[in-house]
Design a protein around this motif. Structure first.
Motif, PDB file in Angstrom:
ATOM      1  N   THR A   1      -3.823   6.477   9.523  1.00 14.50           N
ATOM      2  CA  THR A   1      -4.319   7.873   9.874  1.00 14.50           C
ATOM      3  C   THR A   1      -3.330   8.324   8.931  1.00 14.50           C
TER       4      THR A   1
ATOM      5  N   LEU B   1      -1.170   9.068   3.439  1.00 14.86           N
ATOM      6  CA  LEU B   1      -1.099   7.886   2.536  1.00 14.86           C
ATOM      7  C   LEU B   1      -1.640   6.966   2.051  1.00 14.86           C
ATOM      8  N   ILE B   2      -2.419   6.306   3.441  1.00 12.42           N
ATOM      9  CA  ILE B   2      -2.753   4.978   3.712  1.00 12.42           C
ATOM     10  C   ILE B   2      -3.723   5.626   3.681  1.00 12.42           C
ATOM     11  N   GLN B   3      -4.783   6.488   4.013  1.00 13.05           N
ATOM     12  CA  GLN B   3      -6.353   7.006   3.808  1.00 13.05           C
ATOM     13  C   GLN B   3      -6.469   7.560   2.526  1.00 13.05           C
ATOM     14  N   ARG B   4      -5.540   8.297   1.823  1.00  9.22           N
ATOM     15  CA  ARG B   4      -6.213   8.531   0.000  1.00  9.22           C
ATOM     16  C   ARG B   4      -4.949   8.584  -0.070  1.00  9.22           C
ATOM     17  N   GLY B   5      -3.852   7.425  -0.575  1.00 13.28           N
ATOM     18  CA  GLY B   5      -3.003   7.532  -1.159  1.00 13.28           C
ATOM     19  C   GLY B   5      -1.970   9.454  -1.810  1.00 13.28           C
ATOM     20  N   VAL B   6      -2.337   9.753  -0.718  1.00 16.84           N
ATOM     21  CA  VAL B   6      -1.065  10.819  -0.585  1.00 16.84           C
ATOM     22  C   VAL B   6       0.321  10.693  -0.408  1.00 16.84           C
ATOM     23  N   GLY B   7       0.837  10.321  -0.801  1.00 22.83           N
ATOM     24  CA  GLY B   7       2.687  10.424  -0.633  1.00 22.83           C
ATOM     25  C   GLY B   7       3.563  10.269  -2.084  1.00 22.83           C
TER      26      GLY B   7
ATOM     27  N   PRO C   1     -10.076  16.868   3.183  1.00 25.14           N
ATOM     28  CA  PRO C   1     -10.849  17.078   2.666  1.00 25.14           C
ATOM     29  C   PRO C   1     -10.156  17.755   1.106  1.00 25.14           C
TER      30      PRO C   1
ATOM     31  N   ILE D   1      -7.737   3.025  -2.374  1.00 26.18           N
ATOM     32  CA  ILE D   1      -6.960   4.652  -1.754  1.00 26.18           C
ATOM     33  C   ILE D   1      -6.538   5.528  -2.777  1.00 26.18           C
ATOM     34  N   ASN D   2      -6.275   5.250  -3.901  1.00 22.76           N
ATOM     35  CA  ASN D   2      -5.430   6.131  -4.779  1.00 22.76           C
ATOM     36  C   ASN D   2      -6.787   7.516  -4.950  1.00 22.76           C
TER      37      ASN D   2
ATOM     38  N   GLY E   1      -7.707  19.010  -0.500  1.00 20.87           N
ATOM     39  CA  GLY E   1      -6.284  19.025  -0.958  1.00 20.87           C
ATOM     40  C   GLY E   1      -5.722  19.447   0.055  1.00 20.87           C
TER      41      GLY E   1
ATOM     42  N   ASN F   1       0.988   6.242  -6.457  1.00 22.87           N
ATOM     43  CA  ASN F   1      -0.110   5.087  -6.591  1.00 22.87           C
ATOM     44  C   ASN F   1       0.183   4.429  -8.158  1.00 22.87           C
TER      45      ASN F   1
ATOM     46  N   LEU G   1       0.463  -1.547  -0.146  1.00 24.62           N
ATOM     47  CA  LEU G   1      -0.065   0.078   0.242  1.00 24.62           C
ATOM     48  C   LEU G   1       0.961   1.218  -0.361  1.00 24.62           C
TER      49      LEU G   1
END
Lengths: 282, 282
Positions: free
Chosen positions: B22, B25-31, B103, A149-150, B105, B150, A25
């Protein structure tokens, strides 16, 4: 009430739930999940959510022999029975690609965890009273049937916007609206409700229930993508999702919908949804 | 030699590096991240990698005031000086959205970690001797200039394929090849090397170096997307990336490239790349 987690056979405060940076992930976005609404300690639409979860896991190339829907349901029930678990909230099961980096797209040893979180309100009073705006995001959502999650590509335009939007909505280069970043999207024209067909969009659990209720109450349903050219003459627009339920859309980009105020059909659908809740509580 | 991690001010074995569920990255792919090749303890193309990293972080809506390129460089040097750090390998700095779920961004409190990993060989002997096959993945890559985690939508077609492919390659619905899932993609026709322009694809660090070396050595460069209709008549194809360097492509989907064997120009580019390595070691 704070968040609770289930991980590696134990319940724990969410702050203690951490996963290794080697997980696929974190490395490659290989993570699927569900958001299931909990009303008064009971899960809503649990069966269709868990069926969709299994389908997402399978399509993402994650080994499904490690997923046991019955066992996940048992853990959800165990969690909800605990004193430290929010009774008005949501439960989010996650299945990740695990630590084996297989560049061929198969993930044999997945990792599972679950978050139980409170939901104070599905939406703010302002969003109920005044409706919301959506930001058109001109792209195809890849693999819409996989709830993964993307979300970054839905968030980037939002972060670059003027901040007035509730979320982004995908619109294809040919001007077809598919779905919101975390919702299904609907246009209303007279007695007709228009929304994209499953396959072009995620199989929304709330979507399925809303279409059932709408049909039972005499609305005509057209399952096709609403077109950009139809926005200005639509009477209403709304979005749906498990947590937000039904939310009126009063603007899409620069285009005002209807009279720019939340309007009767979205409200009627929300009332039907609330009144019929017990049919989908499990 | 095993992997080493830097996290929260400390170096540690990678197994001990875990991030909270939390994290966005794990919640919404923000990595966002980078993969920087290390040769004999020295980073290759460090400056362009870190510049690209900063740009990815910014475009992803992550607070850039938390990113300090000079400090990251210092940590990389500290890591590489340690006895327990692989000297032939790669270093991967990550910046995530952190724990604040905004939410809209914007991600004000990012999380940073870095992985130092060994690379036994950039590619297998079989891949060098026989070349590789690429699987066409008919979609636009969203936000190609952001190097984010992603990758799921590039992995799904691979997991559903017959397993003969090295990776997938994005091709637009109009038949334009953009880039590989983790590489840039090139067609060769006579003395001409054709590759997609930056913006339609990630600003590949290896891509920039390869084009510099190719120009210096008399090749003509055309920066436009190779077309599907050009595959069958191309002399050669290859991909490039920081870890894999240059790899000959002998098949794309069902189409054999050239004579189906690794061919001279890709080999010549690889030789130039190896011979000129010291120019980009920092």
């Amino acid at each position: 009430m704070s968040e609770l987690c289930y991980f590696e056979g134990k319940f724990m405060p969410v702050e203690e739930c951490r996963i290794p940076v080697t997980d696929m992930l974190i490395q490659r976005g290989v993570g699927t999940f569900e958001s299931i609404r909990i009303y008064n300690g009971r899960p809503f639409g649990l069966t269709p959510h868990l069926e969709r979860f299994e389908n997402s896991v399978k399509t993402a190339g994650i080994n499904t022999s490690e997923i046991d829907i019955k066992k996940i349901e048992t853990i959800i029930r165990e969690g909800l029975a605990r004193d430290d678990c929010p009774k008005e909230g949501m439960v989010k099961p996650y299945m990740t690609g695990g630590d084996i980096n297989n560049p061929k797209g198969h993930f044999p040893k997945p990792r599972f965890f679950m978050i139980f979180a409170p939901v104070a309100s599905a939406k703010t009073q302002d969003e109920i009273d005044n409706g919301i705006a959506l930001l058109p995001n001109r792209m195809y959502r890849p693999n819409p049937l996989v709830k993964s999650i993307n979300y970054l590509f839905g968030l980037i335009p939002l972060g670059q916007s003027d901040g007035s939007y509730f979320e982004s909505v995908y619109v294809t280069p040919d001007g077809e609206f598919t779905e919101g970043m975390t919702s299904n999207f609907y246009l209303v024209q007279g007695n007709k409700i228009i929304t994209a067909p499953v396959g072009k969009v995620l199989k929304g659990v709330t979507r399925g229930i809303v279409l059932t209720l709408a049909r039972e109450n005499g609305f005509e349903i057209e399952e096709r993508c609403p077109r950009e050219s139809e926005l200005a003459k639509a009477d209403e627009a709304f979005i749906t999702g498990s947590i937000k339920e039904i939310v009126s859309v009063v603007r899409v980009g620069d285009t005002t919908i209807g009279n720019g105020k939340p309007s009767p059909i979205a409200r009627k659908i929300q009332d039907l949804y609330t009144a019929n809740r017990s049919r989908w509580l499990e």
